[in-house]
Design a protein around this motif. Structure first.
Motif, PDB file in Angstrom:
ATOM      1  N   CYS A   1     -23.109 -13.829  35.272  1.00 18.92           N
ATOM      2  CA  CYS A   1     -23.087 -13.880  33.806  1.00 18.92           C
ATOM      3  C   CYS A   1     -21.890 -13.143  33.207  1.00 18.92           C
ATOM      4  CB  CYS A   1     -24.392 -13.259  33.282  1.00 18.92           C
ATOM      5  SG  CYS A   1     -24.431 -13.161  31.491  1.00 18.92           S
TER       6      CYS A   1
ATOM      7  N   HIS B   1     -14.072 -24.728  37.999  1.00 10.94           N
ATOM      8  CA  HIS B   1     -14.778 -23.514  37.578  1.00 10.94           C
ATOM      9  C   HIS B   1     -13.864 -22.297  37.650  1.00 10.94           C
ATOM     10  CE1 HIS B   1     -17.382 -19.929  38.270  1.00 10.94           C
ATOM     11  NE2 HIS B   1     -17.935 -20.413  37.178  1.00 10.94           N
TER      12      HIS B   1
ATOM     13  N   ARG C   1     -29.223 -24.724  42.842  1.00  8.18           N
ATOM     14  CA  ARG C   1     -28.002 -24.929  43.616  1.00  8.18           C
ATOM     15  C   ARG C   1     -28.274 -26.062  44.601  1.00  8.18           C
ATOM     16  NH1 ARG C   1     -26.235 -21.599  40.310  1.00  8.18           N
ATOM     17  NH2 ARG C   1     -24.946 -19.784  40.786  1.00  8.18           N
TER      18      ARG C   1
ATOM     19  N   GLY D   1     -25.469 -14.185  40.224  1.00 10.87           N
ATOM     20  CA  GLY D   1     -24.644 -13.489  41.217  1.00 10.87           C
ATOM     21  C   GLY D   1     -23.546 -14.408  41.702  1.00 10.87           C
TER      22      GLY D   1
ATOM     23  N   ARG E   1     -12.990 -19.921  34.467  1.00 12.35           N
ATOM     24  CA  ARG E   1     -13.390 -18.497  34.522  1.00 12.35           C
ATOM     25  C   ARG E   1     -12.156 -17.625  34.361  1.00 12.35           C
ATOM     26  NH1 ARG E   1     -18.910 -16.223  35.687  1.00 12.35           N
ATOM     27  NH2 ARG E   1     -18.011 -14.222  36.050  1.00 12.35           N
TER      28      ARG E   1
ATOM     29  N   SER F   1     -21.146 -23.476  33.666  1.00 14.52           N
ATOM     30  CA  SER F   1     -22.213 -23.173  34.618  1.00 14.52           C
ATOM     31  C   SER F   1     -22.466 -24.327  35.590  1.00 14.52           C
ATOM     32  CB  SER F   1     -23.506 -22.857  33.869  1.00 14.52           C
ATOM     33  OG  SER F   1     -23.941 -24.006  33.197  1.00 14.52           O
TER      34      SER F   1
ATOM     35  N   THR G   1     -31.419 -15.825  25.646  1.00 16.39           N
ATOM     36  CA  THR G   1     -31.481 -14.870  26.758  1.00 16.39           C
ATOM     37  C   THR G   1     -31.591 -13.432  26.237  1.00 16.39           C
ATOM     38  OG1 THR G   1     -29.074 -15.004  26.734  1.00 16.39           O
ATOM     39  CG2 THR G   1     -30.207 -16.234  28.465  1.00 16.39           C
TER      40      THR G   1
ATOM     41  N   SER H   1     -25.731 -17.056  25.086  1.00 18.29           N
ATOM     42  CA  SER H   1     -25.912 -15.674  24.653  1.00 18.29           C
ATOM     43  C   SER H   1     -27.153 -15.448  23.785  1.00 18.29           C
ATOM     44  CB  SER H   1     -24.690 -15.238  23.839  1.00 18.29           C
ATOM     45  OG  SER H   1     -24.677 -15.891  22.586  1.00 18.29           O
TER      46      SER H   1
ATOM     47  N   GLY I   1     -21.710 -12.398  30.056  1.00 16.12           N
ATOM     48  CA  GLY I   1     -22.109 -11.657  28.860  1.00 16.12           C
ATOM     49  C   GLY I   1     -23.031 -10.485  29.138  1.00 16.12           C
TER      50      GLY I   1
ATOM     51  N   ASN J   1     -32.599 -20.905  38.671  1.00 14.20           N
ATOM     52  CA  ASN J   1     -31.320 -21.590  38.591  1.00 14.20           C
ATOM     53  C   ASN J   1     -31.195 -22.427  39.856  1.00 14.20           C
ATOM     54  OD1 ASN J   1     -28.748 -22.195  37.701  1.00 14.20           O
ATOM     55  ND2 ASN J   1     -28.339 -20.075  37.128  1.00 14.20           N
TER      56      ASN J   1
ATOM     57  N   HIS K   1     -20.663 -17.406  39.625  1.00 12.89           N
ATOM     58  CA  HIS K   1     -21.163 -17.744  38.287  1.00 12.89           C
ATOM     59  C   HIS K   1     -21.828 -16.558  37.594  1.00 12.89           C
ATOM     60  CE1 HIS K   1     -20.509 -22.141  38.356  1.00 12.89           C
ATOM     61  NE2 HIS K   1     -20.606 -21.978  39.663  1.00 12.89           N
TER      62      HIS K   1
ATOM     63  N   ALA L   1     -31.134 -10.879  37.550  1.00 15.09           N
ATOM     64  CA  ALA L   1     -31.373 -11.528  36.249  1.00 15.09           C
ATOM     65  C   ALA L   1     -30.098 -12.099  35.646  1.00 15.09           C
ATOM     66  CB  ALA L   1     -32.012 -10.535  35.285  1.00 15.09           C
TER      67      ALA L   1
HETATM   68  C1  HEM Z   1     -30.167 -10.796  28.727  1.00 13.71           C
HETATM   69  C2  HEM Z   1     -29.252 -11.693  28.448  1.00 13.71           C
HETATM   70  C3  HEM Z   1     -28.652 -12.642  29.456  1.00 13.71           C
HETATM   71  C4  HEM Z   1     -29.160 -13.066  30.653  1.00 13.71           C
HETATM   72  C5  HEM Z   1     -30.481 -12.702  31.304  1.00 13.71           C
HETATM   73  C6  HEM Z   1     -28.187 -13.970  31.218  1.00 13.71           C
HETATM   74  C7  HEM Z   1     -28.328 -14.596  32.445  1.00 13.71           C
HETATM   75  C8  HEM Z   1     -27.388 -15.430  33.004  1.00 13.71           C
HETATM   76  C9  HEM Z   1     -27.544 -16.106  34.258  1.00 13.71           C
HETATM   77  C10 HEM Z   1     -28.760 -16.000  35.147  1.00 13.71           C
HETATM   78  C11 HEM Z   1     -26.434 -16.837  34.475  1.00 13.71           C
HETATM   79  C12 HEM Z   1     -26.180 -17.773  35.638  1.00 13.71           C
HETATM   80  C13 HEM Z   1     -25.564 -17.055  36.790  1.00 13.71           C
HETATM   81  C14 HEM Z   1     -25.511 -17.911  38.041  1.00 13.71           C
HETATM   82  O1  HEM Z   1     -25.499 -19.161  37.963  1.00 13.71           O
HETATM   83  O2  HEM Z   1     -25.502 -17.314  39.134  1.00 13.71           O
HETATM   84  C15 HEM Z   1     -25.561 -16.635  33.351  1.00 13.71           C
HETATM   85  C16 HEM Z   1     -24.331 -17.212  33.207  1.00 13.71           C
HETATM   86  C17 HEM Z   1     -23.560 -17.081  32.087  1.00 13.71           C
HETATM   87  N1  HEM Z   1     -23.803 -16.278  30.992  1.00 13.71           N
HETATM   88 FE1  HEM Z   1     -25.392 -15.095  30.721  1.00 13.71          FE
HETATM   89  N2  HEM Z   1     -27.130 -14.072  30.362  1.00 13.71           N
HETATM   90  C18 HEM Z   1     -27.372 -13.269  29.276  1.00 13.71           C
HETATM   91  C19 HEM Z   1     -26.551 -13.072  28.182  1.00 13.71           C
HETATM   92  C20 HEM Z   1     -25.316 -13.659  28.016  1.00 13.71           C
HETATM   93  C21 HEM Z   1     -24.438 -13.412  26.901  1.00 13.71           C
HETATM   94  C22 HEM Z   1     -24.710 -12.420  25.785  1.00 13.71           C
HETATM   95  C23 HEM Z   1     -23.340 -14.212  27.087  1.00 13.71           C
HETATM   96  C24 HEM Z   1     -22.102 -14.373  26.258  1.00 13.71           C
HETATM   97  C25 HEM Z   1     -21.846 -13.788  25.132  1.00 13.71           C
HETATM   98  C26 HEM Z   1     -23.536 -14.937  28.338  1.00 13.71           C
HETATM   99  C27 HEM Z   1     -22.633 -15.833  28.876  1.00 13.71           C
HETATM  100  C28 HEM Z   1     -22.782 -16.439  30.106  1.00 13.71           C
HETATM  101  C29 HEM Z   1     -21.811 -17.377  30.644  1.00 13.71           C
HETATM  102  C30 HEM Z   1     -20.529 -17.838  29.970  1.00 13.71           C
HETATM  103  C31 HEM Z   1     -22.301 -17.776  31.890  1.00 13.71           C
HETATM  104  C32 HEM Z   1     -21.696 -18.804  32.845  1.00 13.71           C
HETATM  105  C33 HEM Z   1     -20.890 -18.138  33.926  1.00 13.71           C
HETATM  106  C34 HEM Z   1     -20.394 -19.152  34.947  1.00 13.71           C
HETATM  107  O3  HEM Z   1     -21.027 -20.170  35.208  1.00 13.71           O
HETATM  108  O4  HEM Z   1     -19.323 -18.886  35.504  1.00 13.71           O
HETATM  109  N3  HEM Z   1     -24.744 -14.571  28.867  1.00 13.71           N
HETATM  110  N4  HEM Z   1     -26.157 -15.756  32.466  1.00 13.71           N
END
Ligand code: HEM
Length: 377
Positions: A329, A66, A272, A324, A70, A59, A224, A221, A331, A270, A327, A321
């Motif tokens: 999400c 990155h 930037r 976008g 990814r 992240s 959240t 994971s 998951g 978040n 990055h 949420a």
């Molecule tokens: C309701 C549950 C969740 C919410 C609200 C959530 C929200 C987010 C948000 C806001 C980001 C950042 C996006 C950005 O910087 O633009 C993110 C990134 C990420 N999330 Fe989630 N997440 C959730 C569940 C999960 C789960 C279950 C997993 C994995 C099993 C996960 C794995 C990741 C990963 C690996 C990233 C980093 C992506 C990147 O930086 O390229 N998330 N998530």
């Protein structure tokens, strides 16, 4: 107050839906990586151990690192993977709800947050990564303490708490990767080791990257998804008739999940930084300025979602949420699957569920966490 509000500590809070989206998706914006941190005067904040460790994770990486990481992960939760994990999630929810029912029978009430919402995500991701169930409590505790370093303005004591948790997480997940390297199997982590062995020239850098990926995916994971599920249930129970309405129309469960994500996103903001001098919503923003994308404010922008403070299951509203752009999400599909499974079974098994009191929250700004939601039936 406007799309862009100057933050008292410098930089801007971005509140408008379109402006937030522009920051998340635009080329003029980067995540605050090491190169940016090195240019900041506030070394106490950016040089803190916990901050540095998180800065090595997905992240906080920009292209090309990155993109490479990814790409190596691919679509973590594609339809096939979700179908494969769904039966275990279904069975797990049934067991957790047995426990909830038992507590309600014995004590007249139970805490949905600790008995169900917090357990389901660690069980799910733990099973997926093949982590020993005996370790789940330890992982949860480390995660709750680690997130403070990612708060907006962490205090010294919060950074210290976060540092201790970071050191423990590093030890735990480094050991896990070492153990998988010694005993490779057909599990996810062993697969990542094989992928990175083919990409990196030495094993030490593979192991470091796989440790960072495994640790980050796990902690990303947990809170959240737990918070989404508790907030979702609370949003349905707080208003008379909503539980019954959805019970009679389970085809709208996904709409309810979407509205809970919009109404009360688990991650509130978040950050930037401007990659170059730029203009956002008519405001000149010099290179390196930090902006905070306010996910909740964006989803409550009346220009995007009319009457934004009304929880309306049928609104088909917009939200960010899950972030976008590059990055976004990884998951989101898994989180939705867990919430859908839980809500489906809860509605069927607990037709008279009611909240005894409003949820209690951890005192945080960025990572919203429901610590307790007392319910009875
Ligand atoms: C309701 C549950 C969740 C919410 C609200 C959530 C929200 C987010 C948000 C806001 C980001 C950042 C996006 C950005 O910087 O633009 C993110 C990134 C990420 N999330 Fe989630 N997440 C959730 C569940 C999960 C789960 C279950 C997993 C994995 C099993 C996960 C794995 C990741 C990963 C690996 C990233 C980093 C992506 C990147 O930086 O390229 N998330 N998530």
């Amino acid at each position: 107050m406007g799309d862009l509000v100057p933050a008292p500590w410098g930089g801007y809070l971005v509140t408008g839906y379109d402006a937030c989206n522009q920051v998340l998706r635009g080329r003029a914006w980067l995540v605050p990586d090491f190169a940016w941190q090195d240019r900041q005067a506030d070394t106490g904040r950016w040089q803190a151990v916990a901050t540095q460790e998180m800065s090595r994770t997905l992240s906080r990486l920009n292209a090309p690192d990155h993109t490479r990481q990814r790409h190596s992960l691919g679509n973590l939760f594609d339809r096939q993977t979700l179908e494969a994990v769904a039966p275990a999630v279904e069975a797990d929810v049934a067991g957790l709800l047995d426990r909830l029912a038992e507590r309600i029978r014995e004590d007249g009430e139970a805490d949905l947050a600790t008995v169900v919402s917090e357990r389901l995500p660690i069980n799910t991701v733990g099973r997926w990564l093949d982590i020993a169930p005996d370790d789940y409590d330890h992982i949860l505790e480390m995660t709750h303490n680690q997130v403070y370093a990612q708060e907006l303005l962490p205090t010294k004591s919060q950074l210290a708490t976060s540092e201790a948790a970071t050191v423990q997480l590093r030890r735990y997940f480094t050991d896990l990767v070492r153990e998988r390297r010694e005993n490779p199997g057909d599990d996810v982590v062993s697969g990542w080791i094989r992928t990175w062995d083919a990409l990196e020239s030495d094993r030490a850098s593979t192991d470091r990257i796989v440790y960072q990926l495994t640790m980050f995916v796990t902690i990303a994971s947990l809170e959240t998804t737990a918070t989404l599920m508790s907030s979702l249930v609370w949003s349905l129970l707080r208003s008379p008739g909503r539980w019954d309405w959805l019970r009679e129309r389970p085809e709208h469960i996904d709409d309810a999940i979407n509205e809970a994500l919009r109404y009360d996103p688990p991650i509130r903001l978040n950050s930037r930084v401007a990659a170059e001098d730029t203009v956002l919503s008519g405001v000149f923003v010099p290179k390196d300025t930090m902006v905070h994308v306010m996910y909740g404010a964006a989803a409550h922008d009346p220009r995007r979602n009319p009457a934004p403070h009304t929880f309306d299951i049928l609104r088909k509203g917009s939200h960010i949420a899950f972030g976008g752009g590059a990055h976004y999400c990884l998951g989101a599909g898994l989180a939705r699957l867990e919430a859908r499974t839980l809500l489906g079974q809860l509605l069927r098994r607990f037709p008279t569920l009611r909240a005894i009191s409003p949820p209690e929250y951890a005192s945080r700004m960025v990572f919203h966490r429901v610590t307790s939601l007392r319910v009875a039936a």
